[in-house]
Design a protein around this motif. Structure first.
Motif, PDB file in Angstrom:
ATOM      1  N   ALA A  34       0.722 -34.583 -23.851  1.00  0.00           N
ATOM      2  CA  ALA A  34      -0.637 -34.139 -24.162  1.00  0.00           C
ATOM      3  C   ALA A  34      -0.784 -32.633 -23.931  1.00  0.00           C
ATOM      4  O   ALA A  34      -1.379 -31.919 -24.753  1.00  0.00           O
ATOM      5  CB  ALA A  34      -1.640 -34.904 -23.306  1.00  0.00           C
ATOM      6  N   LYS A  35      -0.231 -32.141 -22.819  1.00  0.00           N
ATOM      7  CA  LYS A  35      -0.313 -30.699 -22.529  1.00  0.00           C
ATOM      8  C   LYS A  35       0.447 -29.891 -23.578  1.00  0.00           C
ATOM      9  O   LYS A  35       0.000 -28.829 -24.018  1.00  0.00           O
ATOM     10  CB  LYS A  35       0.237 -30.417 -21.135  1.00  0.00           C
ATOM     11  CG  LYS A  35      -0.663 -30.910 -20.018  1.00  0.00           C
ATOM     12  CD  LYS A  35      -0.052 -30.645 -18.648  1.00  0.00           C
ATOM     13  CE  LYS A  35      -0.935 -31.221 -17.553  1.00  0.00           C
ATOM     14  NZ  LYS A  35      -0.324 -31.065 -16.210  1.00  0.00           N
ATOM     15  N   LEU A  37       1.013 -30.726 -26.738  1.00  0.00           N
ATOM     16  CA  LEU A  37       0.325 -30.768 -28.032  1.00  0.00           C
ATOM     17  C   LEU A  37      -0.955 -29.940 -28.054  1.00  0.00           C
ATOM     18  O   LEU A  37      -1.495 -29.669 -29.126  1.00  0.00           O
ATOM     19  CB  LEU A  37       0.033 -32.221 -28.418  1.00  0.00           C
ATOM     20  CG  LEU A  37       1.264 -33.032 -28.843  1.00  0.00           C
ATOM     21  CD1 LEU A  37       0.921 -34.512 -28.975  1.00  0.00           C
ATOM     22  CD2 LEU A  37       1.846 -32.504 -30.156  1.00  0.00           C
ATOM     23  N   GLU A  38      -1.429 -29.516 -26.893  1.00  0.00           N
ATOM     24  CA  GLU A  38      -2.605 -28.640 -26.847  1.00  0.00           C
ATOM     25  C   GLU A  38      -2.343 -27.302 -27.536  1.00  0.00           C
ATOM     26  O   GLU A  38      -3.274 -26.608 -27.931  1.00  0.00           O
ATOM     27  CB  GLU A  38      -3.034 -28.392 -25.399  1.00  0.00           C
ATOM     28  CG  GLU A  38      -3.729 -29.571 -24.756  1.00  0.00           C
ATOM     29  CD  GLU A  38      -4.172 -29.270 -23.333  1.00  0.00           C
ATOM     30  OE1 GLU A  38      -3.763 -28.233 -22.779  1.00  0.00           O
ATOM     31  OE2 GLU A  38      -4.933 -30.071 -22.779  1.00  0.00           O
ATOM     32  N   TYR A  39      -1.071 -26.939 -27.694  1.00  0.00           N
ATOM     33  CA  TYR A  39      -0.715 -25.668 -28.331  1.00  0.00           C
ATOM     34  C   TYR A  39      -0.737 -25.742 -29.855  1.00  0.00           C
ATOM     35  O   TYR A  39      -0.514 -24.737 -30.524  1.00  0.00           O
ATOM     36  CB  TYR A  39       0.675 -25.211 -27.861  1.00  0.00           C
ATOM     37  CG  TYR A  39       0.711 -24.814 -26.409  1.00  0.00           C
ATOM     38  CD1 TYR A  39       0.289 -23.556 -25.993  1.00  0.00           C
ATOM     39  CD2 TYR A  39       1.148 -25.710 -25.440  1.00  0.00           C
ATOM     40  CE1 TYR A  39       0.317 -23.190 -24.658  1.00  0.00           C
ATOM     41  CE2 TYR A  39       1.178 -25.360 -24.093  1.00  0.00           C
ATOM     42  CZ  TYR A  39       0.757 -24.100 -23.718  1.00  0.00           C
ATOM     43  OH  TYR A  39       0.769 -23.744 -22.387  1.00  0.00           O
ATOM     44  N   ILE A  42      -4.288 -29.534 -33.633  1.00  0.00           N
ATOM     45  CA  ILE A  42      -4.487 -30.951 -33.947  1.00  0.00           C
ATOM     46  C   ILE A  42      -5.960 -31.209 -34.270  1.00  0.00           C
ATOM     47  O   ILE A  42      -6.858 -30.783 -33.537  1.00  0.00           O
ATOM     48  CB  ILE A  42      -4.056 -31.839 -32.765  1.00  0.00           C
ATOM     49  CG1 ILE A  42      -2.597 -31.549 -32.366  1.00  0.00           C
ATOM     50  CG2 ILE A  42      -4.257 -33.310 -33.107  1.00  0.00           C
ATOM     51  CD1 ILE A  42      -1.590 -31.758 -33.460  1.00  0.00           C
ATOM     52  N   SER A  43      -6.204 -31.911 -35.355  1.00  0.00           N
ATOM     53  CA  SER A  43      -7.584 -32.216 -35.758  1.00  0.00           C
ATOM     54  C   SER A  43      -7.927 -33.693 -35.641  1.00  0.00           C
ATOM     55  O   SER A  43      -9.102 -34.052 -35.489  1.00  0.00           O
ATOM     56  CB  SER A  43      -7.822 -31.748 -37.199  1.00  0.00           C
ATOM     57  OG  SER A  43      -6.866 -32.336 -38.069  1.00  0.00           O
ATOM     58  N   ILE A  60      -3.481 -38.231 -24.895  1.00  0.00           N
ATOM     59  CA  ILE A  60      -3.399 -37.050 -25.777  1.00  0.00           C
ATOM     60  C   ILE A  60      -4.785 -36.671 -26.265  1.00  0.00           C
ATOM     61  O   ILE A  60      -5.167 -35.498 -26.274  1.00  0.00           O
ATOM     62  CB  ILE A  60      -2.449 -37.334 -26.958  1.00  0.00           C
ATOM     63  CG1 ILE A  60      -1.010 -37.540 -26.452  1.00  0.00           C
ATOM     64  CG2 ILE A  60      -2.496 -36.205 -27.983  1.00  0.00           C
ATOM     65  CD1 ILE A  60      -0.060 -38.085 -27.506  1.00  0.00           C
ATOM     66  N   ALA A  64      -7.043 -33.191 -25.782  1.00  0.00           N
ATOM     67  CA  ALA A  64      -7.419 -32.431 -26.981  1.00  0.00           C
ATOM     68  C   ALA A  64      -8.899 -32.562 -27.326  1.00  0.00           C
ATOM     69  O   ALA A  64      -9.376 -31.891 -28.243  1.00  0.00           O
ATOM     70  CB  ALA A  64      -6.576 -32.900 -28.167  1.00  0.00           C
ATOM     71  N   LYS A  65      -9.604 -33.455 -26.593  1.00  0.00           N
ATOM     72  CA  LYS A  65     -11.028 -33.727 -26.873  1.00  0.00           C
ATOM     73  C   LYS A  65     -11.230 -34.235 -28.313  1.00  0.00           C
ATOM     74  O   LYS A  65     -12.124 -33.793 -29.034  1.00  0.00           O
ATOM     75  CB  LYS A  65     -11.895 -32.495 -26.610  1.00  0.00           C
ATOM     76  CG  LYS A  65     -11.859 -32.033 -25.153  1.00  0.00           C
ATOM     77  CD  LYS A  65     -12.713 -30.807 -24.938  1.00  0.00           C
ATOM     78  CE  LYS A  65     -12.794 -30.432 -23.467  1.00  0.00           C
ATOM     79  NZ  LYS A  65     -11.478 -30.144 -22.851  1.00  0.00           N
ATOM     80  N   ILE A  66     -10.352 -35.162 -28.692  1.00  0.00           N
ATOM     81  CA  ILE A  66     -10.393 -35.759 -30.034  1.00  0.00           C
ATOM     82  C   ILE A  66     -10.428 -37.273 -29.881  1.00  0.00           C
ATOM     83  O   ILE A  66      -9.618 -37.841 -29.137  1.00  0.00           O
ATOM     84  CB  ILE A  66      -9.148 -35.344 -30.857  1.00  0.00           C
ATOM     85  CG1 ILE A  66      -9.116 -33.830 -31.071  1.00  0.00           C
ATOM     86  CG2 ILE A  66      -9.128 -36.063 -32.204  1.00  0.00           C
ATOM     87  CD1 ILE A  66      -7.828 -33.333 -31.714  1.00  0.00           C
TER      88      ILE A  66
END
Length: 200
Positions: A34-35, A37-39, A42-43, A60, A64-66
């Protein structure tokens, strides 16, 4: 126009029959993933409905707040426990036959070819619906492999790993990331089963 997909295999799961959750080690893997993929931009995040994938996706998604969307097309080819009374040894034998004979239809689940076609159809549909977006797909190692064998030539597969077909069952580690793109028709492969983020 094309859509970028990050195909994430679920984290390490508990060793038991049925729809099992991820393990303590798996929770750590999922948080590291998850950390990482923050880079990336991601939508959207889509997940298999099985617990091990949903839990990985939720970790994740929280980072990402998704929100997570479940899609039944992302389920595994077959799951131990789906066929009542099937022992683990019987499940493994069934799985291995499906792997060797890609059109063999087991008593529960899909053939390897059908499973790969199911993921292809899902990704093509999402690419048409969400062009130019970056989407995380949390699914299963067998399904990713089945998709790869359907969509890429043996030469392309062997460029990712020598003897891909022979070694296919051991190539996609938990929380590995395979990055592809889809223009609504064809797929391009950029990165296969990357686990470098897990050792950072």
């Amino acid at each position: 126009m094309s859509t970028d997909f990050y195909l994430v295999r679920h984290a390490i799961k508990e060793k038991d029959v049925g729809d099992v959750p991820i393990s303590v080690e798996g929770l750590e893997q999922a948080n590291v993933t998850a950390k990482y993929l923050e880079y990336f931009p991601i939508s959207r995040i889509f997940s298999s409905p099985l617990k091990r994938a949903k839990q990985t996706a939720q970790i994740i998604g929280k980072a990402a707040k998704i929100p997570i969307d479940e899609d039944i097309r992302l389920r595994e080819r077959a799951n131990w426990g789906d066929l009542p009374g099937q022992t683990f040894e019987e499940f493994v034998a069934m799985w291995n036959q499906c792997t060797r004979e890609r059109d063999f239809l087991p008593p529960i689940g899909d053939s390897a070819r059908m499973a790969g076609e199911r993921l292809s159809s899902c990704l093509i549909g999402l690419s048409a619906q969400y062009p130019n977006e970056s989407i995380v797909i949390v699914t299963h190692g067998g399904l990713i492999t089945d998709f790869m064998l359907n969509e890429f030539s043996q030469d392309e597969l062997n460029n990712t790993h020598t003897n891909f077909i022979t070694e296919q069952s051991n190539l996609i580690g938990e929380c590995s990331i395979t990055r592809i793109s889809c223009d609504g028709r064809a797929f391009n492969l950029y990165e296969f089963a990357n686990i470098a983020h897990l050792s950072c």
